[in-house]
Design a protein around this motif. Structure first.
Motif, PDB file in Angstrom:
ATOM      1  N   THR A 230       0.851  -1.195   0.000  1.00 41.56           N
ATOM      2  CA  THR A 230       0.000   0.000   0.000  1.00 41.56           C
ATOM      3  C   THR A 230       0.886   1.244   0.000  1.00 41.56           C
ATOM      4  OG1 THR A 230      -0.067  -0.165   2.399  1.00 41.56           O
ATOM      5  CG2 THR A 230      -1.933  -1.057   1.204  1.00 41.56           C
ATOM      6  N   PRO A 257     -12.708  -1.140  -8.723  1.00 40.77           N
ATOM      7  CA  PRO A 257     -13.794  -1.791  -7.977  1.00 40.77           C
ATOM      8  C   PRO A 257     -15.070  -0.960  -7.915  1.00 40.77           C
ATOM      9  CG  PRO A 257     -11.738  -1.907  -6.732  1.00 40.77           C
ATOM     10  CD  PRO A 257     -11.485  -0.999  -7.898  1.00 40.77           C
ATOM     11  N   THR A 262     -13.706   5.509  -5.055  1.00 44.52           N
ATOM     12  CA  THR A 262     -12.327   5.889  -5.350  1.00 44.52           C
ATOM     13  C   THR A 262     -12.269   7.006  -6.381  1.00 44.52           C
ATOM     14  OG1 THR A 262     -12.324   4.056  -6.901  1.00 44.52           O
ATOM     15  CG2 THR A 262     -11.237   3.677  -4.826  1.00 44.52           C
ATOM     16  N   GLU A 325      -6.766  -3.150  -7.832  1.00 42.56           N
ATOM     17  CA  GLU A 325      -7.282  -3.877  -6.651  1.00 42.56           C
ATOM     18  C   GLU A 325      -7.914  -5.183  -7.109  1.00 42.56           C
ATOM     19  OE1 GLU A 325      -6.329  -2.627  -3.970  1.00 42.56           O
ATOM     20  OE2 GLU A 325      -6.316  -0.451  -4.149  1.00 42.56           O
ATOM     21  N   ASP A 328     -10.398  -7.433  -5.257  1.00 33.75           N
ATOM     22  CA  ASP A 328     -11.653  -6.908  -4.730  1.00 33.75           C
ATOM     23  C   ASP A 328     -12.852  -7.770  -5.120  1.00 33.75           C
ATOM     24  OD1 ASP A 328     -12.433  -3.940  -3.534  1.00 33.75           O
ATOM     25  OD2 ASP A 328     -14.085  -4.956  -4.564  1.00 33.75           O
ATOM     26  N   SER A 360      -2.394  -5.048  -6.985  1.00 31.89           N
ATOM     27  CA  SER A 360      -2.947  -5.070  -5.632  1.00 31.89           C
ATOM     28  C   SER A 360      -1.819  -5.094  -4.608  1.00 31.89           C
ATOM     29  CB  SER A 360      -3.827  -6.306  -5.435  1.00 31.89           C
ATOM     30  OG  SER A 360      -4.290  -6.376  -4.108  1.00 31.89           O
ATOM     31  N   GLN A 544     -15.334  -0.958   5.670  1.00 29.84           N
ATOM     32  CA  GLN A 544     -14.347  -1.199   4.608  1.00 29.84           C
ATOM     33  C   GLN A 544     -14.348  -0.093   3.545  1.00 29.84           C
ATOM     34  OE1 GLN A 544     -16.071  -4.781   3.540  1.00 29.84           O
ATOM     35  NE2 GLN A 544     -17.365  -3.943   1.961  1.00 29.84           N
ATOM     36  N   LYS A 548     -10.592   1.484   1.288  1.00 35.30           N
ATOM     37  CA  LYS A 548     -10.318   1.267  -0.130  1.00 35.30           C
ATOM     38  C   LYS A 548      -9.463   2.334  -0.790  1.00 35.30           C
ATOM     39  CE  LYS A 548     -13.837  -1.927  -0.963  1.00 35.30           C
ATOM     40  NZ  LYS A 548     -14.652  -2.608  -1.905  1.00 35.30           N
ATOM     41  N   GLY A 549      -8.206   2.076  -0.906  1.00 35.76           N
ATOM     42  CA  GLY A 549      -7.349   2.869  -1.777  1.00 35.76           C
ATOM     43  C   GLY A 549      -7.160   4.337  -1.456  1.00 35.76           C
ATOM     44  N   GLN A 584      -5.170  -3.729   3.921  1.00 33.53           N
ATOM     45  CA  GLN A 584      -5.638  -2.528   3.233  1.00 33.53           C
ATOM     46  C   GLN A 584      -5.934  -1.407   4.230  1.00 33.53           C
ATOM     47  OE1 GLN A 584      -5.719  -1.913   0.021  1.00 33.53           O
ATOM     48  NE2 GLN A 584      -5.344  -3.945  -0.816  1.00 33.53           N
TER      49      GLN A 584
END
Ligand code: ADP
Ligand code: ZN
Ligand code: ZN
Length: 736
Positions: A230, A257, A262, A325, A328, A360, A544, A548-549, A584
């Motif tokens: 990451t 995803p 994002t 990702e 995902d 990822s 979650q 995410k990112g 993550q």
């Protein structure tokens, strides 16, 4: 005898495995009929939109039973015949009706038979007065104020589509702004894709550059797995490779995803790619989506960013497919045509003979095993970009600790310290709502859903009990529905409660919650992410969605409230999923100059896999976990197919699956293991009883051969009509 009349074989989106034959309508020249055009055909008592697949000389159906097509909708094909062949292969792989698969490749708008979109859209511009308007001038009309800020930020002409991505119900506000003379309405030609000058790239790190070179050096079909921790700058790698491929005159497909989650990734790509690009996602209207699709398919748009279904956009000049990702779960469609967009990206790369790049920080075990076996090229980036270093992870043993509001005293102290330093703290709990259960202290009543084998979650803000599985809602009872006492208490916690607890601890610190409930309104996710970036909030609580990112440079501490449920989950992928989520979430800490720290609260501090993950990292963890899967022949060592059946009468699905199992021949039973029928993990959902039959074997070929023989037989079973059943090739989720 109509010997010489050609027969049109067409695809229709119906749940039947066959294609359908029609006669050309009178007066139509056969030269006008190219595979891939859309037709309107009579079907049953009505009409359907069909796609012409091929023209054959003879039909298996007696000529007098064939009907002529009603109308020809296109002059030029929507899909080329090679692509249709690819879709037929996909249909075969998933054992899904090919008509439905072929029509999936068209946007809904075109599937309905509409003419391709070729229009302008309404757009708005700032007037002189609008440009000079101060931020506070519209304080009494917040929606108008937001729109003006957005317009001032953009300066450009902004189209309806762009506004609808950001705002709900903006029409009235826009009208007022036009009436007040701040905006003027105009039109924007949808045909012109904006081309921005690309902003310069940072100079790549050695590992980033190696990854870029490794992909560009090869030609033809090749899959690369970019396994970058990451914050290692995977996006920069995507952008550099994409730009090189675009410069070769080829098109690029980027799968992500969830675009709403994002927005940063999309805007980063937009800023750095100077060729025309379009996005494809569920936030667009049907027309807008169709238009973007048409631009991609015509080759006008050179890069496409989209979610799962964008994988079926037939780009004529595909040179690169990126799956960001790639682990995902949203890449797997969980209903109807149950495909995996990641797997189809690889299949498409093979078909197009081009590069596929899966990226990822926590690759799926399937992809890792392909890389370990050298089917995929493994590209590692094990350092963070810029000055950032990887966060330190600590387990907090909460076995014998008095928790207050879910937090251990140590956790609470460390949060306070970080806030004092003006850093941001992220608290993660993968459960929304206030508490997962409401119960009666006196008689033990629990808030069970009347329609599911599940409990209803308490949502304190809305004062409702809410089943997250079927959506059933009811008001919170004032007293126990069972015994009438007023001793109702909650068990466990959700993000809503954590937010309350944190506000109690740190009353002077601004806290923001990011979960499904708090981001329902259009654009609110975007606004919250911006507010976090600008430092408006110091405490961030979320599910979650927060993992995410995102790139929040000021987050130095991440707290994971409860890791245990995941490691003791119900299926063989539970620990893979939990470790991905954990890595993550942890990856949100310390992404810039300040070092990050991660605290994981657990009642099982000695869990061997958890230790391995934390001490030696995701790769060591994956090797150990893969080893365990190999023993059991679980995927990726074995291949699975799940047959699901459901009905409102509990015995029907089980009986159906039993009969299906009995139809399996002895040869099949030698190579394929049959498990079940067993009740689904949640047997009753929305009032329907659900059962599973799982097939597993080390031989994919044997499995597919068997399915080709077996499925038509199952379809003929009398019980098949009394249940709803489906087939899931490479199932990912045994719970749903
Ligand atoms: P990942 O997607 O791998 O988690 P990102 O692409 O979001 O990582 O990059 C993390 C941060 O590092 C971003 O702020 C990005 O701008 C920065 N970054 C990436 N590559 C470089 C580089 N070569 N030099 C400096 N900063 C970089
Ligand atoms: Zn009671
Ligand atoms: Zn329910």
């Amino acid at each position: 005898m109509m010997q010489n009349s050609p027969v049109l074989r067409v695809a229709i989106a119906v749940p039947l495995r066959a294609l359908f034959d029609y006669l050309p309508a009178k007066g139509i020249s056969i030269d006008d009929l190219k595979p891939g055009i859309r037709l309107r055909v009579p079907f049953g008592r009505g009409e359907r939109i069909a796609v012409l697949v091929e023209i054959v000389q003879q039909s298996g159906v007696a000529p007098e039973l064939l009907k002529p097509v009603a109308e020809i909708l296109d002059k030029t094909p929507m899909l080329d015949s090679r692509y249709i062949e690819f879709l037929r292969w996909v249909a075969g792989y998933y054992h899904h009706p090919s008509g439905e698969v072929i029509l999936t490749a068209l946007p809904v708008y075109l599937r309905k038979g509409e003419a391709p979109v070729e229009k302008t859209e309404k757009a708005w511009q700032l007037t002189e007065a609008g440009r000079e308007l101060g931020v506070d001038d519209l304080k009494r009309a917040p929606r108008q104020q937001q729109i003006m800020q957005f317009m001032q930020h953009h300066r450009d002409t902004v189209g309806r589509q762009q506004l609808s991505e950001r705002f709900d119900n903006f029409q009235a506000a826009l009208k007022s702004l036009v009436d007040k003379g701040f905006l003027r309405q105009t039109e924007k030609n949808l045909g012109q894709l904006p081309i921005h000058p690309a902003s310069p790239s940072p100079s790549l790190t050695v590992q980033q550059q190696q990854a870029v070179d490794a992909v560009l050096e090869q030609s033809g079909f090749q899959v690369s797995l970019l396994f970058g921790v990451t914050g290692s700058g995977k996006t920069e790698v995507y952008i550099a490779i994409a730009n090189a491929i675009l410069a070769r005159g080829q098109q690029v497909m980027v799968l992500v995803p969830e675009i709403a989650l994002t927005p940063q990734l999309v805007s980063r790509i937009q800023a750095r790619v100077s060729e025309p690009l379009v996005t494809l996602h569920s936030g667009l209207s049907e027309r807008e989506r169709s238009y973007a699709w048409q631009q991609a398919v015509s080759g006008e748009a050179r890069l496409v960013i989209g979610t799962r279904s964008a994988v079926f956009t037939p780009l004529p000049e595909t040179g690169l497919i990126i799956v960001d990702e790639e682990h995902d779960q949203s890449y797997k469609q969980q209903e109807g045509f149950r495909y995996s967009a990641r797997d189809m990206a690889v299949a498409l790369g093979k078909e197009k003979n081009c590069a596929v790049l899966l990226g990822s920080a926590t690759p799926s075990f399937e992809s890792l095993q392909n890389a370990y076996r050298r089917n995929y090229q493994l590209l590692r980036i094990n350092e963070r970009a810029g000055n950032a270093s990887l966060p330190k992870i600590d387990l907090i043993d909460i076995r014998s600790v008095r928790l207050d509001g879910g937090f251990s005293p140590v956790t609470r102290r460390l949060i306070a310290e970080e806030l004092q330093k003006d850093n941001q703290v992220m608290v993660f709990l993968n459960r929304r709502g206030y508490a997962p259960v409401l119960t009666c202290h006196d008689c033990g009543w629990v808030s069970e859903c009347p329609r599911c084998d599940a409990r209803m979650t308490l949502h304190a803000g809305k004062k409702r009990l809410w089943c997250h599985h079927c959506g059933h809602q009811q008001p919170v009872p004032p007293k126990c529905p069972e015994c009438g006492q007023q001793n109702l208490t909650t068990l466990g916690q959700g993000t809503e409660q954590i937010e309350t607890v944190l506000s109690r601890y740190f009353p002077d610190t601004s806290c923001v919650r990011i979960d499904h409930d708090s981001t329902r309104k259009k654009g609110s996710m975007h606004e919250k992410l911006e507010a976090i970036k600008t430092g408006k909030h110091q405490l961030l609580v979320g599910t979650q969605m927060l993992a995410k990112g995102h790139d929040f440079p000021n987050v130095t501490l991440v707290v994971v409230m409860d890791v245990d449920a995941g490691f003791y989950g119900t299926d063989f992928r539970s620990s893979e999923r939990m470790s991905q989520l954990l890595m993550q979430v942890a990856g949100r800490a310390g992404r810039a100059d300040k070092t990050g720290r991660v605290l994981i609260q657990t009642r099982h501090p000695d869990h061997p896999l958890l230790h391995l993950l934390i001490q030696q990292g995701y790769e060591a963890f994956s090797r150990q976990a893969l080893h365990e899967r190999e023993q059991a022949l679980f995927p990726p060592y074995g291949f699975q197919v799940l047959i699901r059946a459901e009905a409102s009468q509990s015995e029907l699905p089980e009986k159906f699956l039993e009969s299906a199992h009995q139809l399996a021949d002895d040869a099949a039973k030698e190579t394929i293991a049959f498990w079940g029928p067993v009740p689904a993990a949640m047997q009753r959902k929305k009032g329907v009883h659900r059962f599973h039959l799982l097939l597993q074997t080390p031989s994919r070929a044997a499995l597919h051969d068997f399915l080709h023989r077996w499925l038509p037989e199952i379809e003929r079973l009398p019980q098949a009509k009394r249940v709803r059943w489906s087939i899931d090739v490479d199932p990912q989720d045994f719970y749903s």
